[in-house]
Design an enzyme around this catalytic site. Structure first.
Site, PDB file in Angstrom:
ATOM      1  N   ASP A  10     -60.659  13.534 -32.762  1.00  0.00           N
ATOM      2  CA  ASP A  10     -59.693  12.574 -33.754  1.00  0.00           C
ATOM      3  C   ASP A  10     -61.057  11.888 -34.250  1.00  0.00           C
ATOM      4  O   ASP A  10     -61.111  11.016 -33.819  1.00  0.00           O
ATOM      5  CB  ASP A  10     -58.353  12.210 -32.387  1.00  0.00           C
ATOM      6  N   GLU A  47     -58.406   4.102 -40.951  1.00  0.00           N
ATOM      7  CA  GLU A  47     -57.033   4.548 -40.544  1.00  0.00           C
ATOM      8  C   GLU A  47     -56.673   4.270 -39.241  1.00  0.00           C
ATOM      9  O   GLU A  47     -55.739   3.821 -39.321  1.00  0.00           O
ATOM     10  CB  GLU A  47     -57.382   6.460 -40.635  1.00  0.00           C
ATOM     11  N   GLU A  48     -57.403   4.090 -38.228  1.00  0.00           N
ATOM     12  CA  GLU A  48     -57.473   3.337 -37.244  1.00  0.00           C
ATOM     13  C   GLU A  48     -56.804   2.702 -37.237  1.00  0.00           C
ATOM     14  O   GLU A  48     -55.759   2.426 -36.084  1.00  0.00           O
ATOM     15  CB  GLU A  48     -58.327   4.123 -36.166  1.00  0.00           C
ATOM     16  N   ASP A  76     -55.986  15.521 -39.813  1.00  0.00           N
ATOM     17  CA  ASP A  76     -56.619  15.077 -38.859  1.00  0.00           C
ATOM     18  C   ASP A  76     -57.330  15.720 -37.617  1.00  0.00           C
ATOM     19  O   ASP A  76     -58.317  15.972 -37.929  1.00  0.00           O
ATOM     20  CB  ASP A  76     -56.135  13.632 -38.269  1.00  0.00           C
ATOM     21  N   HIS A 175     -57.602   9.257 -28.359  1.00  0.00           N
ATOM     22  CA  HIS A 175     -58.385   7.886 -28.943  1.00  0.00           C
ATOM     23  C   HIS A 175     -58.405   7.558 -27.713  1.00  0.00           C
ATOM     24  O   HIS A 175     -59.012   6.468 -26.633  1.00  0.00           O
ATOM     25  CB  HIS A 175     -56.739   6.779 -28.801  1.00  0.00           C
TER      26      HIS A 175
END
Length: 221
Positions: A10, A47-48, A76, A175
């Site tokens: 990701d 984006e994050e 994604d 993440h």
């Protein structure tokens, strides 16, 4: 480019597939193909951190996008497994046709057939199995928010899609510092087969939208 930590899955896996789609289109252009509609490809930053890049761009071009934009397609993370598709209901017929025409690399069935086989295996009741067997179309999930389609779908009302493959092994690194190239090539899409499949899926969808004389929307859905 825009990862929480290392970001092999990701979002680099989806971005690599996007780059392969762009490379494929460049080969078509060399052969003389020209799309009937403009195609814009983008790898968004931030984006994050709050969908920053896509939102800024959508705001800057809002008037033109409201008037001219046809569809926004997002991806994604990508892994191995089965097609995951969310999007606007007006695109159900188009995505059903695309899913029928793109081949699943493991079974050589269509990705639509492969997905239905998986859903039947996971169905817990006879009623659930019957519902899957009766359904003719690919079922698109609702998008809501959470990725770069948000500004296009929720604010500009542009029909949108979010596409990717997954569901077969490889999890728990979302993440985190463990979302690395080493992890991805050992436990996820180890030979990048489904990266190719995502590129074929997105590329086919773009070609049909870009070259259609009449756009393939079906509003009864």
């Amino acid at each position: 480019h825009d990862a929480w930590v290392n970001g092999a899955s990701d979002p680099t896996s989806g971005n690599v597939s996007l780059m392969e789609t762009a490379r494929g289109f460049s080969e078509l252009l060399k052969q003389g193909w020209r799309p009937k509609r403009t195609i814009v490809m983008a790898a968004w930053d931030g984006e994050e951190w709050g969908l920053l890049g896509s939102t800024e761009w959508a705001e800057k071009h809002a008037d033109e996008l409201r008037e001219k934009a046809v569809v926004y397609i997002n991806s994604d993370s990508n892994g191995k497994g089965w097609l995951g598709a969310g999007g606007s209901d007006s695109l159900t017929a188009l995505m059903t046709e695309v899913a029928r025409d793109v081949r699943d690399p493991r079974s050589d069935a269509s990705v639509l057939e492969a997905l239905r086989t998986r859903q039947l295996e996971q169905a817990k009741t006879d009623e659930a199995k019957k519902k899957i067997q009766m359904r003719q179309d690919l079922e698109l999930g609702a998008l809501g928010s959470g990725s770069d389609y948000t500004a296009f779908l929720d604010f500009l009302n542009v029909a949108s899609l979010n596409l990717g493959y997954g569901g077969d092994g490889g999890g728990g690194v979302y993440h985190s510092i463990y979302d690395t190239f080493t992890w991805y090539t050992r436990f996820s899409d180890t030979d990048f087969t489904y990266g190719v499949t995502l590129s074929q899926t997105v590329g086919t969808t773009i070609l049909r939208l870009a070259d259609a004389t009449v756009l393939p929307f079906r509003f009864t859905d």
